[in-house]
Design a protein around this motif. Structure first.
Motif, mmCIF file in Angstrom:
data_model
loop_
_atom_site.group_PDB
_atom_site.id
_atom_site.type_symbol
_atom_site.label_atom_id
_atom_site.label_comp_id
_atom_site.label_asym_id
_atom_site.label_seq_id
_atom_site.Cartn_x
_atom_site.Cartn_y
_atom_site.Cartn_z
ATOM 1 N N LEU A 135 0.836 -1.203 0.000
ATOM 2 C CA LEU A 135 0.000 0.000 0.000
ATOM 3 C C LEU A 135 0.868 1.248 0.000
ATOM 4 O O LEU A 135 2.036 1.217 0.381
ATOM 5 C CB LEU A 135 -0.920 0.007 1.221
ATOM 6 N N ASN A 136 0.291 2.366 -0.404
ATOM 7 C CA ASN A 136 0.993 3.648 -0.413
ATOM 8 C C ASN A 136 0.310 4.608 0.542
ATOM 9 O O ASN A 136 -0.878 4.881 0.403
ATOM 10 C CB ASN A 136 1.011 4.250 -1.823
ATOM 11 N N PHE A 137 1.084 5.106 1.504
ATOM 12 C CA PHE A 137 0.609 6.120 2.440
ATOM 13 C C PHE A 137 1.416 7.377 2.149
ATOM 14 O O PHE A 137 2.485 7.588 2.709
ATOM 15 C CB PHE A 137 0.823 5.670 3.890
ATOM 16 N N LEU A 138 0.930 8.186 1.228
ATOM 17 C CA LEU A 138 1.701 9.345 0.779
ATOM 18 C C LEU A 138 1.216 10.648 1.389
ATOM 19 O O LEU A 138 1.787 11.692 1.143
ATOM 20 C CB LEU A 138 1.700 9.413 -0.749
ATOM 21 N N GLY A 139 0.161 10.599 2.154
ATOM 22 C CA GLY A 139 -0.296 11.775 2.882
ATOM 23 C C GLY A 139 0.303 11.730 4.259
ATOM 24 O O GLY A 139 1.514 11.624 4.424
ATOM 25 N N LYS A 140 -0.508 11.700 5.258
ATOM 26 C CA LYS A 140 -0.040 11.654 6.636
ATOM 27 C C LYS A 140 -0.550 10.384 7.292
ATOM 28 O O LYS A 140 -1.751 10.200 7.440
ATOM 29 C CB LYS A 140 -0.560 12.888 7.383
ATOM 30 N N LEU A 141 0.343 9.460 7.622
ATOM 31 C CA LEU A 141 -0.014 8.250 8.342
ATOM 32 C C LEU A 141 0.228 8.511 9.819
ATOM 33 O O LEU A 141 1.356 8.777 10.225
ATOM 34 C CB LEU A 141 0.828 7.056 7.877
ATOM 35 N N LEU A 142 -0.819 8.470 10.619
ATOM 36 C CA LEU A 142 -0.702 8.673 12.060
ATOM 37 C C LEU A 142 -1.021 7.370 12.760
ATOM 38 O O LEU A 142 -2.166 6.899 12.717
ATOM 39 C CB LEU A 142 -1.654 9.767 12.539
ATOM 40 N N ALA A 143 -0.012 6.776 13.371
ATOM 41 C CA ALA A 143 -0.212 5.531 14.099
ATOM 42 C C ALA A 143 0.618 5.559 15.381
ATOM 43 O O ALA A 143 1.206 4.560 15.777
ATOM 44 C CB ALA A 143 0.157 4.341 13.224
ATOM 45 N N ASN A 144 0.666 6.712 16.034
ATOM 46 C CA ASN A 144 1.403 6.849 17.278
ATOM 47 C C ASN A 144 0.816 5.914 18.327
ATOM 48 O O ASN A 144 -0.408 5.803 18.457
ATOM 49 C CB ASN A 144 1.358 8.290 17.778
ATOM 50 N N ARG A 145 1.711 5.202 19.023
ATOM 51 C CA ARG A 145 1.350 4.266 20.093
ATOM 52 C C ARG A 145 0.491 3.089 19.620
ATOM 53 O O ARG A 145 -0.116 2.403 20.422
ATOM 54 C CB ARG A 145 0.670 4.985 21.242
ATOM 55 N N ALA A 146 0.424 2.855 18.327
ATOM 56 C CA ALA A 146 -0.350 1.731 17.791
ATOM 57 C C ALA A 146 0.330 0.415 18.152
ATOM 58 O O ALA A 146 1.548 0.325 18.238
ATOM 59 C CB ALA A 146 -0.468 1.852 16.277
ATOM 60 N N LYS A 147 -0.469 -0.621 18.361
ATOM 61 C CA LYS A 147 0.038 -1.967 18.625
ATOM 62 C C LYS A 147 -0.084 -2.755 17.330
ATOM 63 O O LYS A 147 -1.179 -3.167 16.955
ATOM 64 C CB LYS A 147 -0.747 -2.609 19.753
ATOM 65 N N LEU A 148 1.058 -2.936 16.646
ATOM 66 C CA LEU A 148 1.070 -3.578 15.331
ATOM 67 C C LEU A 148 2.136 -4.669 15.269
ATOM 68 O O LEU A 148 2.871 -4.788 14.287
ATOM 69 C CB LEU A 148 1.317 -2.531 14.241
#
Length: 122
Positions: free
Chosen positions: A12-25
């Protein structure tokens, strides 16, 4: 706080703003993914797969990246400051510029001349 262990975001392409602060991944796949202007600060990403990913202006500050793989990834303006990089694999990665200040653990495959205690610019 997002929780999505094992999530598959490959290609996938995240070319804008990806916000995943403190995400559990934990174990998530970002294989071949393009991320520009991403924030994954303090994210929990052990065993995450960033192989072949194109990462530009991505903030991992304070993230848990134990055993994550960045094999063959391109890293440009990526911040790994204060991250846990124990067992993270950077074999074959192209590091244009990255910050590793105060990172912990033993990373694998960092190019000669790159230490976790300094910034680097290709």
């Amino acid at each position: 706080r997002a929780m999505a262990d094992g999530l598959n975001l490959a290609g996938l392409n995240f070319l804008g703003k990806l916000l995943a602060n403190r995400a559990k991944l934990a174990g998530a796949s970002f294989r071949g993914t393009a991320i520009s202007n991403g924030e994954l600060k303090e994210a929990i990403l052990p065993r995450a797969n960033f192989s072949g990913a194109a990462l530009s202006k991505v903030e991992f500050t304070g993230a848990q990246l134990q055993g994550a793989t960045f094999r063959g990834a391109t890293l440009d303006a990526v911040n790994f400051a204060e991250c846990d990089l124990d067992g993270a694999d950077f074999t074959g990665a192209t590091i244009v510029s990255a910050e590793f200040g105060n990172a912990r653990g033993r990373a694998i495959g960092l190019p000669a001349g790159v230490s976790k205690s300094m910034a680097t610019r290709g």
